[in-house]
Write an enzyme that holds these catalytic residues in place. Structure first.
Site, short mmCIF file in Angstrom:
data_model
loop_
_atom_site.label_atom_id
_atom_site.label_comp_id
_atom_site.label_asym_id
_atom_site.label_seq_id
_atom_site.Cartn_x
_atom_site.Cartn_y
_atom_site.Cartn_z
N LYS A 176 127.49 104.73 31.47
CA LYS A 176 128.55 105.57 30.91
C LYS A 176 128.60 105.34 29.40
O LYS A 176 128.80 104.23 28.93
CB LYS A 176 129.91 105.24 31.52
N GLU A 250 129.57 91.72 27.08
CA GLU A 250 129.34 91.52 25.64
C GLU A 250 130.61 91.99 24.95
O GLU A 250 130.89 93.19 24.90
CB GLU A 250 128.15 92.37 25.16
N CYS A 284 130.29 94.03 16.28
CA CYS A 284 130.91 92.94 17.05
C CYS A 284 130.67 91.57 16.41
O CYS A 284 131.50 90.68 16.52
CB CYS A 284 130.36 92.95 18.46
N GLU A 384 140.45 90.12 16.13
CA GLU A 384 139.37 91.02 15.72
C GLU A 384 139.99 92.31 15.17
O GLU A 384 140.85 92.90 15.82
CB GLU A 384 138.48 91.36 16.92
#
Ligand code: NAD
Length: 494
Positions: A176, A250, A284, A384
């Protein structure tokens, strides 16, 4: 406008629902995209399951699968300009970043092919075997049908990292794409069809959270591979727990970039800017916590502020642009929210902190490179942000740098800048992260594992570990003893 159809069982098809993706640089429509219904998703999983059990796929030799991976790599190179243009329009990637992404994704398939040709799917363990008793083998076998979910920041690279090991291992998948950036994965689908990958091995759908959740709830799915935020990762882990699906995650990061007092400062300044500004900070592994040893901090800071003023924020098609817009309004507001919080908390704004406006910039969401001097209790030291914002903290010495670097729930990446290899290595080894660079940043090697410690993830992608993440291991015991009396169990129940 491009039309993106679902790729199910080797065919491209419409569905009854659709949406439009827009260019982050100017909000213009990029593609009309078909959104799968639950029936479409079920059919994609059915196709993946049928392919998994098909004689053609099960019996395909590993060298033939490696040939397919190499052919994908070659076709991607042939279509590199088209892929680059689409990636720029769909994800707001700057031209230099988009070109690198296409190159890296194509190289990944090639490197993986090389690894696959050498990988031993059957290994006799001599130390566990004994003549006259048993021969013991480890047999690596594909897990089965996978559900794979990717984010919007590196759409083509993420698709490659997911599809590659599926083909290498002999698994099958339904991938997806992210709602915001589905386009280039479907060019990859055309390439898969073109190189003759058997139908149903890779199915690609579109959609958001509900389609993703529905996909991985399918009991036929045996492995889930997810890349995205840590918060969604937690939900994925819960969902995968129901059927005890194998899981790779991840997730997010808050990586530490450490400048020791013996670093080449001009290199470290550029490295620090590259570390947190690449792709508008939407990577990331971004180096978003910058630790600089006090002895060199004043000199470093002066050079950093001079150099950051030279970074060109630009529209993505401009080859001079260092970075461009953030993906959308929601992301922009989230980043500006962090900037405001930092100001309220008393973090010292050294540079930026505002939107870039005027002319073309008003059509997208562009943010100036933003540098804050912070303490570890500031929100932006810990969370983050996923934008062009760095939290800088001066540190007394190596020990304090290590301690503060590890003071994070995340552990994805990090770097150390120093001219002393031994000292840098000593610091690097103490960082609790999946990747550490010395005098380098962001570069990844497809032959090496990538992934996170702590809440940055579970398992690894790339390298041998990345391939094994798609394999079950079977212990095959072959008796080397056919005398009943010599078998240890002979008198167990008689
Ligand atoms: P996200 O977590 O919001 O979404 C990621 C994907 O998950 C999307 O495809 C989304 O549609 C899907 N999704 C969302 N909710 C879901 C649910 N409940 N069930 C199933 N699927 C669901 O992340 P994002 O905003 O697209 O990407 C940014 C995040 O990704 C950042 O945190 C970044 O650090 C992380 N990231 C990590 C890596 C890595 O390799 N560690 C790489 C790239 C991005």
């Amino acid at each position: 406008m491009k039309e993106i159809k679902l790729f199910i069982n080797g065919e491209f098809r419409n569905s009854i629902k659709e949406f439009t993706t827009t260019n982050p640089a100017n909000n213009e429509a990029v593609a009309k995209v078909y959104l799968p219904t639950e029936k479409d998703i079920d059919e994609a999983v059915d196709a993946a399951e049928a392919a998994f059990y098909s004689k053609e796929w099960r019996e395909m030799d590993q060298n033939k699968r490696a040939d397919i991976l190499e052919a994908i790599s070659e076709k991607m190179k042939v279509r590199r300009n088209e892929l680059t243009e689409l990636e720029i329009a769909d994800s707001g990637s700057c031209v230099r970043k988009a070109k690198a992404d296409v190159h890296n994704a194509a190289s990944y398939f090639k490197v993986l092919a090389g690894q696959l040709r050498k990988f031993q799917f059957e290994v006799k363990d001599e130390s566990a075997s004994r003549a006259g008793f048993s021969n013991n083998f480890k047999i690596y076998e594909p897990i089965g049908v996978c559900a794979q979910i990717i984010p919007w920041n590196f759409p083509l690279v993420m698709a490659a990292w997911k599809i590659g090991p599926v083909i290498a291992s002999g698994c099958t998948t339904v991938l997806k794409t992210a709602q915001e950036t589905p386009v280039t994965a479907f060019v990859l689908a055309e390439i898969l069809k073109d190189v003759g990958l058997p139908k149903g091995v890779v199915n690609i759908i579109t959609g958001g959270a509900s389609e993703g959740a529905y996909l991985l709830k399918n009991p036929k799915v045996r492995k889930v591979a997810f890349t995205g935020s840590t918060n969604v990762g937690r939900k994925i882990m819960e969902l995968a727990g129901k059927n005890l699906q194998r899981l790779s995650l991840e997730l997010g990061g808050k990586s530490a970039n450490i400048v020791l007092d013996d670093a080449d400062l001009s290199l470290a300044v550029d490295g620090a800017l590259y570390a947190f500004l690449y792709h508008s900070g939407q990577a990331c592994d971004s180096g978003t916590r910058l630790f600089v040893e006090e002895k060199v901090y004043p000199t470093f800071k002066e050079a950093l502020l001079k150099r950051v003023a030279e970074v060109k924020v630009g529209i993505p098609t401009d080859p001079a642009a260092g970075y461009g817009p953030v993906i959308n309004k929601k992301q922009f507001e989230s980043i500006m929210g962090y900037i405001n919080t930092s100001k309220i908390e008393g973090a010292k704004l050294l540079f930026g902190g505002e939107r870039v406006t005027g002319g073309e910039f008003d059509k997208g969401y562009y943010i100036k490179p933003t540098l804050f001097e912070v303490t570890p209790d500031n929100t932006i030291f810990n969370e983050e942000i996923f934008g062009p914002v760095v939290a800088i903290t001066p540190v007394k010495n190596d020990e304090e740098a290590i301690k503060l670097a590890n003071k994070s729930v995340y552990g994805l990446a990090g770097a150390v800048w120093s001219k002393n290899p031994e000292r840098a290595r000593n610091v690097a080894k103490q960082l609790e992260t999946g990747t550490v660079w010395i005098n380098e940043y962001h570069l990844l090697n497809p032959g090496m594992p990538f992934g996170g410690y702590k809440q940055s993830g579970l398992g690894r992608e790339m390298g041998e570990e990345g391939l094994k993440a798609y394999l079950e291991v079977k212990h095959l015991w072959i008796s080397d003893c056919d005398e009943r009396a010599k078998k240890p169990w002979f008198d167990a129940i008689f």
